[in-house]
Design an enzyme around this catalytic site. Structure first.
Site, short mmCIF file in Angstrom:
data_model
loop_
_atom_site.label_atom_id
_atom_site.label_comp_id
_atom_site.label_asym_id
_atom_site.label_seq_id
_atom_site.Cartn_x
_atom_site.Cartn_y
_atom_site.Cartn_z
CG ASP A 32 -1.94 0.58 0.98
OD1 ASP A 32 -2.96 0.87 0.83
OD2 ASP A 32 -1.68 2.26 1.08
CB ILE A 33 0.74 4.45 -2.51
CG1 ILE A 33 2.16 5.28 -2.20
CG2 ILE A 33 -0.22 5.01 -1.71
CD1 ILE A 33 1.78 5.96 -3.60
CG ASN A 90 -12.50 -0.97 3.68
OD1 ASN A 90 -12.89 -1.43 4.45
ND2 ASN A 90 -11.19 -0.17 3.48
N GLY A 96 -16.52 2.50 2.70
CA GLY A 96 -15.21 3.43 2.76
C GLY A 96 -14.56 2.65 1.57
CD GLN A 97 -14.61 -1.25 -3.50
OE1 GLN A 97 -15.72 -1.37 -2.77
NE2 GLN A 97 -13.37 -1.63 -4.27
CG HIS A 103 -8.56 -3.25 -2.58
ND1 HIS A 103 -9.21 -2.01 -2.95
CD2 HIS A 103 -8.07 -2.37 -1.32
CE1 HIS A 103 -9.85 -1.15 -2.93
NE2 HIS A 103 -9.24 -0.97 -1.34
CG HIS A 105 -6.88 -2.96 3.02
ND1 HIS A 105 -6.12 -2.06 2.53
CD2 HIS A 105 -8.20 -3.08 2.21
CE1 HIS A 105 -6.67 -0.88 1.75
NE2 HIS A 105 -8.52 -1.39 1.90
P1 5GP Z 1 -10.23 1.21 0.19
O1 5GP Z 1 -10.29 2.53 1.14
O2 5GP Z 1 -10.48 1.47 -1.49
O3 5GP Z 1 -9.78 0.01 0.53
O4 5GP Z 1 -8.16 1.38 0.14
C1 5GP Z 1 -7.64 1.87 -1.35
C2 5GP Z 1 -5.63 1.78 -0.81
O5 5GP Z 1 -5.52 1.84 -2.05
C3 5GP Z 1 -5.37 2.68 -0.02
O6 5GP Z 1 -5.04 2.27 1.36
C4 5GP Z 1 -4.20 3.59 -0.60
O7 5GP Z 1 -3.43 4.15 0.02
C5 5GP Z 1 -3.94 2.52 -1.59
N1 5GP Z 1 -3.84 2.98 -3.04
C6 5GP Z 1 -4.32 4.14 -3.66
N2 5GP Z 1 -3.66 4.19 -4.90
C7 5GP Z 1 -2.61 3.64 -4.79
C8 5GP Z 1 -1.13 3.69 -5.62
O8 5GP Z 1 -1.39 4.56 -6.58
N3 5GP Z 1 -0.94 2.58 -5.40
C9 5GP Z 1 -0.48 1.78 -4.11
N4 5GP Z 1 0.43 1.19 -3.48
N5 5GP Z 1 -2.10 1.94 -3.45
C10 5GP Z 1 -2.67 3.48 -3.19
#
Ligand code: 5GP
Length: 119
Positions: A32-33, A90, A96-97, A103, A105
């Site tokens: 994760d970034i 999520n 909260g997606q 994906h 986590h």
């Molecule tokens: P969500 O909130 O959709 O469950 O999680 C999205 C996740 O994607 C977040 O934890 C966010 O930090 C990660 N993320 C968003 N953009 C990027 C990216 O460009 N590269 C990577 N490796 N992770 C990302």
């Protein structure tokens, strides 16, 4: 409707770099970034699935099994399979997606606490 330009679709096409942790025919895992814990790896299907709902409805049994097995492989590769870890998926607006490509986590590397932090 799947958005072909979502950030994870672009990572899968190699248009945006990622720190790869694991890959097989059906699955990609990368860091994760914005890690929330010392271990924070995302595990995604290579297929175009928006969410948990979409994946459960349309993915093959092989793809579903591959994703679940990849989660455990990633936990092992990151050294948290024995110590324990949290998997969060999520789903949708109220879930909260943010990125509309399914994906998982994988979070760990320290005790992540009770699963009660809802705000
Ligand atoms: P969500 O909130 O959709 O469950 O999680 C999205 C996740 O994607 C977040 O934890 C966010 O930090 C990660 N993320 C968003 N953009 C990027 C990216 O460009 N590269 C990577 N490796 N992770 C990302």
């Amino acid at each position: 409707m799947y958005d072909d330009n979502n950030i994870f679709a672009r990572i899968l096409r190699g248009e945006i770099p990622c720190k790869k942790v694991y890959e097989d025919e059906h699955t990609l895992a990368f860091e994760d970034i914005n890690p929330r814990t010392p271990v924070h790896t995302l595990v995604i299907p290579k297929g175009k699935y928006v969410s948990t709902n979409d994946f459960a409805d349309k993915a093959s049994d092989t793809e579903i099994a591959a994703l679940m097995r990849a989660v455990k492989k990633v936990a092992a590769l990151k050294g948290v399979d024995a110590s324990g870890y949290r998997v969060i998926v999520n789903t949708g607006v109220e879930g909260g997606q943010e990125v509309p490509h399914l994906h998982f986590h994988v979070l760990g590397g320290r005790a992540v606490g009770p699963m009660t932090v809802l705000k």
